[in-house]
Motif scaffolding. Structure first.
Motif, PDB file in Angstrom:
ATOM      1  N   ILE A   1       0.831  -1.206   0.000  1.00  0.00           N
ATOM      2  CA  ILE A   1       0.000   0.000   0.000  1.00  0.00           C
ATOM      3  C   ILE A   1       0.866   1.256   0.000  1.00  0.00           C
ATOM      4  CG2 ILE A   1      -1.655   1.347   1.368  1.00  0.00           C
ATOM      5  CD1 ILE A   1      -2.877  -1.282   2.303  1.00  0.00           C
ATOM      6  N   SER A   2       1.932   1.259   0.813  1.00  0.00           N
ATOM      7  CA  SER A   2       2.678   2.511   1.020  1.00  0.00           C
ATOM      8  C   SER A   2       4.002   2.603   0.278  1.00  0.00           C
ATOM      9  CB  SER A   2       2.939   2.715   2.526  1.00  0.00           C
ATOM     10  OG  SER A   2       3.751   1.679   3.050  1.00  0.00           O
TER      11      SER A   2
ATOM     12  N   MET B   1       4.329  -0.889  10.845  1.00  0.00           N
ATOM     13  CA  MET B   1       5.675  -0.645  10.320  1.00  0.00           C
ATOM     14  C   MET B   1       5.697  -0.767   8.801  1.00  0.00           C
ATOM     15  SD  MET B   1       8.015  -2.627  13.144  1.00  0.00           S
ATOM     16  CE  MET B   1       9.516  -2.428  12.176  1.00  0.00           C
ATOM     17  N   GLY B   2       4.949  -1.735   8.274  1.00  0.00           N
ATOM     18  CA  GLY B   2       4.871  -1.873   6.826  1.00  0.00           C
ATOM     19  C   GLY B   2       4.289  -0.632   6.172  1.00  0.00           C
ATOM     20  N   LEU B   3       3.228  -0.090   6.780  1.00  0.00           N
ATOM     21  CA  LEU B   3       2.609   1.128   6.243  1.00  0.00           C
ATOM     22  C   LEU B   3       3.493   2.348   6.464  1.00  0.00           C
ATOM     23  CD1 LEU B   3      -1.047   0.522   7.478  1.00  0.00           C
ATOM     24  CD2 LEU B   3      -0.319   0.601   5.095  1.00  0.00           C
ATOM     25  N   GLY B   4       4.093   2.450   7.646  1.00  0.00           N
ATOM     26  CA  GLY B   4       4.844   3.651   7.994  1.00  0.00           C
ATOM     27  C   GLY B   4       6.178   3.775   7.285  1.00  0.00           C
ATOM     28  N   PHE B   5       6.888   2.649   7.151  1.00  0.00           N
ATOM     29  CA  PHE B   5       8.218   2.705   6.553  1.00  0.00           C
ATOM     30  C   PHE B   5       8.237   2.259   5.091  1.00  0.00           C
ATOM     31  CE2 PHE B   5       9.032   2.474  11.106  1.00  0.00           C
ATOM     32  CZ  PHE B   5       9.970   3.481  11.259  1.00  0.00           C
ATOM     33  N   GLY B   6       7.063   1.941   4.555  1.00  0.00           N
ATOM     34  CA  GLY B   6       6.977   1.551   3.155  1.00  0.00           C
ATOM     35  C   GLY B   6       7.567   2.553   2.185  1.00  0.00           C
ATOM     36  N   PRO B   7       7.293   3.862   2.345  1.00  0.00           N
ATOM     37  CA  PRO B   7       7.879   4.829   1.408  1.00  0.00           C
ATOM     38  C   PRO B   7       9.403   4.811   1.374  1.00  0.00           C
ATOM     39  CG  PRO B   7       6.079   5.832   2.632  1.00  0.00           C
ATOM     40  CD  PRO B   7       6.318   4.495   3.252  1.00  0.00           C
ATOM     41  N   VAL B   8      10.033   4.691   2.548  1.00  0.00           N
ATOM     42  CA  VAL B   8      11.500   4.655   2.595  1.00  0.00           C
ATOM     43  C   VAL B   8      12.013   3.370   1.970  1.00  0.00           C
ATOM     44  CG1 VAL B   8      13.496   4.600   4.124  1.00  0.00           C
ATOM     45  CG2 VAL B   8      11.606   6.129   4.619  1.00  0.00           C
TER      46      VAL B   8
END
Length: 522
Positions: free
Chosen positions: A31-32, A151-158
């Motif tokens: 998603i992210s 964590m998957g959603l939050g750090f996905g962009p990086v």
């Protein structure tokens, strides 16, 4: 035979928990991590603006189409078996995404990935509930699962930007193939099979699922393609008829089916309705803007993909830190304050981003405080809204309420990805109209706006030079981008505040009807 409660520390409990958390991590990353590589996809696959919207929307619409059926199929044929099949399908679909030679192939593969991902997500929750049926072990297991998913959603962009920078965009998708194999190994080694003997007696709501998918797909297509096709053209009229028929068919199916996936009577429960409005508000503002913020950072501010990924941390990480604060507030105040309050903070963040966008010469820094506020608001809203949707209904209807919650989120997300794209193009066209003059043809203006919205500034400059007007320069493009993304930020702020107001009214009506209630959780 009664289940023996599992300790969270035992080896036999760690294996299934690891499998479930790995599935949640993959689902969140898809998603992210993808939005931040959209500018790269535009360049390498020559994708236009609508194609980039469909790359994201194919995933969310497909998730919606399988949510309700998967739970019943897992209960009937075995949760472990269905979970393993969905993980395998997710890995294969991810591999197809990474190997896609063109935009259409990628959109189709993303649809397959979304179906597999949505089914995998629902199965993982069912298995988690079965493996840890009660007590402190259950609470800890769900807490660990929530942290990993976050964590998957939050750090996905990086993670997505780092993979794209070090390797290529293909590996943002392909990396899930070996992860899926690892997850299958953990499932085989540690997950116990379970079924619900009563599930065979419950017929699937195929009519409702099909009609809802048709309605959502039709409306999303109408919003995304309507202007380019022409609002009065035969294809647009056909899409309109198809959408209406799907919506009417869905309502009829849900009112006549013995076990509907949407029981409209639960909306009479004000706690449930107020919480659903909180879920809708988040997906009218925060989550769809996740698609457009990377485009703003790269196209509007000139950041590279890696820097844009790090800048997005201000938007994504706060909601990982705020759920404990939200729970603390929920224990001391009523949900009718916490949920609308969180939506209000999201809206405040979007308005702050709108104000900060007027200073593009200072890079991302002027919009980061607003992004931080929006993330804080999401963190304040998510936990109370998710908890309230299931706790507000009788226990035997909690599964249906959870399905309605997730469906409402994904449907709202898909529609608002399309709506925000429409708003972005409208803002760009309005600014370009002022720059190029009234004599420029609408179709030519639209072409320039779409090139600009997709991040292809060189193509926008070239299209503007052949428009017959005075020509474009980078200053005009910057002004158009500032106005276009500013309109999207304003839309997100207004949407969050409107849903906050409605949620407040719904909860306030309950408060006045029943008198003050004890804070949730006491």
């Amino acid at each position: 035979m009664p289940r023996t409660p599992h300790s969270i520390h035992s080896f036999h409990s760690l294996l299934p928990l690891a499998a479930i958390c790995l599935a949640a991590l993959m689902f969140g990353l898809e998603i992210s991590s993808v939005p931040v590589i959209l500018p790269v996809l535009e360049q390498q696959l020559h994708a236009n603006f609508q194609s980039m919207q469909w790359i994201m929307n194919a995933y969310t619409i497909a998730c919606t189409s399988v949510l309700m059926a998967t739970g019943t199929l897992a209960d009937r044929y075995g949760r472990r078996l269905v979970f393993a099949l969905t993980v395998l399908a997710f890995g294969i679909a991810s591999l197809l995404c990474g190997l896609a030679p063109d935009t259409m192939s990628l959109v189709l593969a993303r649809f397959m990935q979304g179906m597999a991902g949505g089914a995998m997500f629902i199965c993982s929750i069912a298995i988690l509930s079965h493996q840890f049926p009660e007590g402190r072990a259950r609470a800890r297991a769900f807490a660990i699962w929530g942290v990993v998913a976050g964590m998957g959603l939050g750090f996905g962009p990086v993670i997505g930007s780092a993979i794209a920078s070090v390797a290529s965009w293909h590996w943002v998708f392909i990396v899930h193939a070996p992860l899926a194999l690892l997850c299958l190994g953990l499932i085989w080694a540690g997950v116990a099979e379970s079924r619900d003997p009563k599930a065979c007696d419950q017929p699937l709501d195929w009519g409702g699922m099909l009609a809802l998918s048709v309605a959502v797909l039709g409306l999303t297509s109408l919003i995304t393609q309507g202007q380019s096709l022409g609002w009065r053209s035969p294809p647009t009229l056909a899409l309109s008829v198809l959408t209406v028929l799907g919506l009417v068919g869905f309502i009829v199916a849900e009112r006549t089916h013995p076990h509907p996936m949407f029981d409209f009577s639960v909306f009479r429960i004000r706690d449930f309705s107020g919480a659903i409005l909180g879920c809708v508000g988040m997906n009218c503002s925060y989550w769809p803007f996740m698609i457009y913020l990377p485009l703003y950072f790269t196209a509007g501010l000139g950041l590279d993909v890696a820097t844009a990924g790090f800048a997005l941390l201000a938007y994504t990480v706060p909601f990982l830190l705020m759920p404990p604060v939200a729970q603390w507030l929920l224990l001391r105040h009523d949900a009718r304050v916490v949920i609308p309050g969180g939506l209000f903070v999201i809206g405040l963040g979007f308005v702050a981003m709108k104000l900060g966008s007027h200073f593009p010469g200072h890079g991302p820094w002027p919009v980061l405080p607003g992004a931080l506020l929006a993330g804080i608001g999401l963190g304040l809203t998510t936990t109370p809204a998710s908890s309230m949707t299931t706790s507000a209904v009788p226990a035997e209807r909690a599964g249906m309420a959870s399905g309605m919650d997730v469906s409402a989120r994904l449907i709202t997300l898909a529609l608002n990805i399309a709506v925000m794209g429409l708003v972005l193009l409208a803002g760009l066209e309005a600014s370009l109209q002022t720059s190029l003059g009234a004599w420029v043809e609408a179709a030519q203006l639209r072409t320039v706006a779409e090139q600009l919205a997709s991040g292809n500034l060189a193509a926008a400059l070239q299209a503007g030079a052949t428009s017959g007007g005075p020509g474009l320069d980078t200053h005009m493009l910057q002004a158009a981008l500032t106005q276009g993304f500013g309109w999207v930020m304003l839309y997100g702020g207004i949407a969050a505040w409107v849903t906050a107001a409605f949620s407040w009214v719904v909860f306030r009506g309950l408060h006045e009807a029943t008198g003050p209630r004890a804070p949730a959780g006491t």
